[in-house]
Design a protein around this motif. Structure first.
Motif, PDB file in Angstrom:
ATOM      1  N   ASP A 166       1.091   9.040  74.763  1.00 48.08           N
ATOM      2  CA  ASP A 166      -0.266   8.881  75.294  1.00 48.08           C
ATOM      3  C   ASP A 166      -0.401   9.878  76.444  1.00 48.08           C
ATOM      4  N   ALA A 167      -1.133  10.962  76.214  1.00 51.96           N
ATOM      5  CA  ALA A 167      -1.164  12.082  77.153  1.00 51.96           C
ATOM      6  C   ALA A 167      -2.332  11.962  78.115  1.00 51.96           C
ATOM      7  N   PRO A 168      -2.233  12.595  79.283  1.00 52.73           N
ATOM      8  CA  PRO A 168      -3.399  12.669  80.167  1.00 52.73           C
ATOM      9  C   PRO A 168      -4.486  13.498  79.506  1.00 52.73           C
ATOM     10  N   ASP A 169      -5.690  13.410  80.007  1.00 50.21           N
ATOM     11  CA  ASP A 169      -6.841  14.063  79.383  1.00 50.21           C
ATOM     12  C   ASP A 169      -6.750  15.579  79.572  1.00 50.21           C
ATOM     13  N   LYS A 170      -6.134  16.243  78.608  1.00 49.22           N
ATOM     14  CA  LYS A 170      -6.009  17.706  78.666  1.00 49.22           C
ATOM     15  C   LYS A 170      -6.477  18.346  77.370  1.00 49.22           C
ATOM     16  N   GLY A 171      -7.415  17.677  76.672  1.00 49.86           N
ATOM     17  CA  GLY A 171      -7.998  18.267  75.485  1.00 49.86           C
ATOM     18  C   GLY A 171      -7.279  17.975  74.193  1.00 49.86           C
ATOM     19  N   PHE A 172      -6.332  17.030  74.176  1.00 52.30           N
ATOM     20  CA  PHE A 172      -5.626  16.681  72.952  1.00 52.30           C
ATOM     21  C   PHE A 172      -6.342  15.517  72.269  1.00 52.30           C
ATOM     22  N   TYR A 173      -6.499  15.630  70.954  1.00 46.49           N
ATOM     23  CA  TYR A 173      -7.175  14.539  70.254  1.00 46.49           C
ATOM     24  C   TYR A 173      -6.168  13.476  69.810  1.00 46.49           C
ATOM     25  N   ARG A 174      -6.683  12.255  69.638  1.00 51.09           N
ATOM     26  CA  ARG A 174      -5.856  11.125  69.232  1.00 51.09           C
ATOM     27  C   ARG A 174      -5.732  11.064  67.709  1.00 51.09           C
ATOM     28  N   LEU A 175      -4.556  10.658  67.259  1.00 50.80           N
ATOM     29  CA  LEU A 175      -4.311  10.452  65.845  1.00 50.80           C
ATOM     30  C   LEU A 175      -4.723   9.035  65.458  1.00 50.80           C
ATOM     31  N   ASN A 181      -1.986  18.116  69.442  1.00 50.86           N
ATOM     32  CA  ASN A 181      -3.013  19.025  68.929  1.00 50.86           C
ATOM     33  C   ASN A 181      -4.277  18.956  69.771  1.00 50.86           C
ATOM     34  N   ARG A 182      -4.857  20.112  70.032  1.00 49.74           N
ATOM     35  CA  ARG A 182      -6.086  20.171  70.815  1.00 49.74           C
ATOM     36  C   ARG A 182      -7.305  19.975  69.915  1.00 49.74           C
ATOM     37  N   GLY A 183      -8.351  19.399  70.507  1.00 46.14           N
ATOM     38  CA  GLY A 183      -9.592  19.187  69.783  1.00 46.14           C
ATOM     39  C   GLY A 183     -10.757  19.839  70.492  1.00 46.14           C
ATOM     40  N   ARG A 184     -11.966  19.558  70.006  1.00 48.63           N
ATOM     41  CA  ARG A 184     -13.188  20.064  70.608  1.00 48.63           C
ATOM     42  C   ARG A 184     -14.014  18.887  71.091  1.00 48.63           C
TER      43      ARG A 184
END
Length: 712
Positions: free
Chosen positions: A553-562, A600-603
């Motif tokens: 569970d990452a800090p808010d750095k642009g990675f999307y959740r699976l 993985n990064r998202g938009r």
């Protein structure tokens, strides 16, 4: 000419703060007009902004306009230059004359009619402004400038709720007879952020404070975000009136406030052992105080009359209490203590008594006629009372390695008493830690149930269980002493790194959790806790042999959740939504090579909500499954009518709940995240109203029932 008019007004009315404020606003408007002219004339916006950054604020106050008078407004100017597309400005001669006459008239008249308002301008750091300018240059599509040391009027309407704005709270503090109270200290406090439950444990910051004048008046000014403002409140302390909290109704923030205080009362207590001996040197802490107001017919509570004020236990028992909070008092040789000028007449207070060889004891104190929650099973003592402490449960024992039998040092055991009808309170929590030989000792008061957590050092899974009082009684026999040895099965230390999938850069401060395959039987110590990654993305967590999963569970750095539908990795029946997941199969000998988990990064996904007529809504409540790793339904507020997922997986469909209370419309819909990042419009539909009535057997009304709605 406008600058000259403003200077003349300030010369004639130097004692009026509003005249100086109006002068500065005119200067800001003039500077912005000059910026618009410069950009419209064909100069590069980025070059012009860089030129302004290179200037040093000019000394003095010449009548003519300077390119840069002060640093405090530079941030908003640069944002405006880099992000706003302005048409070519044109100015007529007639309009110039009209503006000068009207501005001078309004400024002079308003200054004569208004009282002074205290303010404190904050000048941002030059490096901070430069960083903001660089970010704005890189993002030329930005539409919401960040206000740096600017007033609320500089912020664009409909800005995101995490943008700083300047707010003012002003009014009077009065007594029961509506007479002004001079010398009262009014403090405006706000949390830095409220995003997770643990954020409430951090003491709020005092963002502004003021001491009332002879007429009881105060004026506060602070820069807050919309999110901070929702939970910000005033704390007032005055001699003879104690402490109280005042939540500002947001619609009335711009109106003068009138805050009533009532006289405080004195608390006198005497504390004794079960044998009747006075207890000397016992500490008495004030943990919370409140004034209860029953809800109205709609279930709402008037927070200007009812209030609650407390400190977190970690702060209460530390040496860093916030400045206005009462310091603990100590009992004398007769076991007596006094608390004066703390609690208002109609408020209740919770005290915590800490005495050697006894468990922490919480005591509620209230005047006989003080209002309090009618369903509360707590016993309220009058302001003058005697307290006899009970003999505690004495629980001792050892933590042992199940395989070697050796004692385990550094094991933390936490017990939270739970009384049926009253629930659990963090203030009652008892914590002990094992010594080098694995031994521990703790004292606990009476309760119906004890929620128990055992947190061993790295390499051992923990325990999370509940113990009934009847279980302790069986273990203790005739006395109240329990010897309890706990054997902990060793686990496996799993190591690895968390990185960004596109760049390979380390991801710091991400939570990594081991979860065994669902329904595996692992014995008593089968509770696994998460640990954060280091600055280089590395981690060490406790796992166990066999099949399991590592979740991130990452800090808010642009990675999307699976979206993990594999029930083997789920804690509950609903899907799990981590930022990263890796399946592992640990051999019995526990030898595992370090692993790498890529995120993985998202938009950004942006949805604009429209009411049934097709008009954009202003305030919007929203929720979706992927808010957290485990799905807990909780709505989030947006003041600009936009629903956002900071990092969405392009092409993936998200199920979203949207609701506008103002429009009484909402929708549960599925939205596919676009590849191009365009804004998606969603029209809400009118909501149905469900009305009902809760009753006990026999038809007696059942108050204070909470309603829960669940959607799929």
């Amino acid at each position: 000419m406008t600058a000259l008019a403003a200077e003349i007004v300030c010369c004639f009315l130097p004692w009026q703060p509003l005249a100086w404020w109006a002068k500065r606003r005119m200067e800001q408007a003039s500077e912005q007009a000059c910026d618009d002219w410069a950009v419209a004339a064909g100069h590069s916006a980025a070059d012009y902004a860089e030129t302004l950054l290179g200037l040093v604020a000019q000394p003095g106050s010449p009548l003519q306009l300077a390119a840069l008078r002060r640093k405090s407004g530079l941030g908003s100017r640069i944002r405006h230059i880099l992000t706003q597309r302005v048409p070519c400005p044109r100015l007529g001669r007639v309009w110039t004359v009209v503006v000068v006459i009207v501005a001078a008239t309004i400024t002079g008249g308003a200054a004569l009619c208004q009282r002074g308002v205290a303010r404190a301008d904050s000048a941002p750091d030059t490096a901070q402004i430069a960083t903001a300018a660089k970010e704005a240059t890189l993002n030329t599509n930005a539409t919401d400038p960040v206000a740096l040391g600017t007033s609320d009027s500089d912020a664009k309407q409909g800005a995101p709720s995490d943008q700083l704005k300047r707010y003012t709270a002003a009014g009077r503090v009065v007594g029961p007879d509506s007479k002004p109270i001079a010398g009262a200290k009014v403090m405006w406090e706000a949390h830095k952020k409220i995003e997770k439950p643990e954020d409430w444990e951090i003491a709020p910051n005092i963002v502004a404070q003021f001491t009332t004048d002879a007429e009881g008046r105060f004026s506060l000014e602070a820069e807050l975000t919309e999110k901070q403002l929702q939970y910000a409140g005033l704390v007032i302390r005055a001699a003879g009136y104690g402490l109280r909290r005042y939540m500002i109704p947001l619609p009335k923030l711009s109106s003068p406030l009138e805050i009533p205080l009532e006289p405080s009362y004195t608390i006198e207590g005497s504390i004794f052992t079960p044998n009747g001996e006075p207890i000397k040197d016992a500490k008495v802490f004030v943990s919370s105080m409140s004034r209860y107001v029953p809800p109205n017919a709609d279930g709402a509570i008037d927070e200007t009359k009812g209030w609650y004020l407390s400190v977190d236990p970690k702060e209460l028992f530390s040496d860093k209490l916030r400045a206005y909070w009462p310091v603990p008092v100590v009992t004398d040789e007769n076991g007596q203590f006094h608390l004066e000028d703390i609690v208002p007449r109609s408020a209740t207070v919770d005290l915590v008594v800490v005495a050697k060889d006894f468990a922490k004891t919480r005591v509620g104190v209230a005047q006989p006629d003080a209002p309090h929650y009618s369903e509360d099973n707590q016993t309220w003592r009058e302001p003058k009372f005697t307290l006899v402490l009970e003999n505690p449960w004495i629980v001792d024992g050892r933590f042992l390695d199940e395989k070697t039998g050796a004692g385990i040092a550094g094991v933390e055991i936490e017990i939270t008493p739970n009384n049926y009808g009253r629930g659990m309170y963090p203030i009652d929590r008892i914590v002990a830690k094992s010594d080098q030989d694995g031994r521990y000792l703790l004292l606990a008061g009476s309760a119906d149930m004890f929620m128990t957590k055992v947190r061993p050092p790295l390499g051992y899974p923990g325990i999370n269980i509940s113990l009934k009082a009847t279980t302790l009684e069986k273990l203790a026999g005739k006395g109240r002493k329990v010897h309890y040895e706990v054997k902990l099965r060793p686990g496996v230390i799993l190591r690895g790194r968390v990185v960004a999938g596109d760049t390979g850069d380390p991801v710091a401060a991400a939570d990594v959790l081991y979860r065994p395959e669902r329904n595996r039987k692992l014995g008593a110590n089968s509770n696994f806790t998460s640990l954060k990654t280091a600055a280089d993305g590395t981690f060490e967590v406790t796992g166990t042999d066999g099949k399991g999963f590592l979740l991130v569970d990452a800090p808010d750095k642009g990675f999307y959740r699976l979206k993990i539908d594999d029930k083997r990795a789920q804690r509950y029946d609903d899907a799990t939504y981590p930022h990263g997941l890796l399946e592992v199969d640990v051999p019995v000998d526990g030898q595992v090579e370090p692993v790498v988990i890529a995120l993985n990064r998202g938009r950004e996904l942006v949805v604009r909500a429209l009411d049934p007529a097709g008009n954009p809504v202003k305030k919007l409540s929203s929720a979706f499954n992927e808010q957290e790793m485990e799905r807990y339904f909780s709505s989030k507020e947006a003041v600009d009518g936009l629903f956002r997922i900071n990092a969405a997986q392009p092409g993936r469909t998200y199920r979203v709940f949207l609701f506008s209370e103002d429009a009484m419309a909402g929708i549960v819909t599925e939205i596919e995240a676009p590849e191009d990042g365009r804004v998606i419009d969603v029209r809400l539909v009118p909501c149905a109203t469900i009305r009902g009535r809760y009753v006990y057997d026999g038809g007696v009304p059942a108050p204070q029932i909470m309603n829960f709605l669940k959607f799929r």
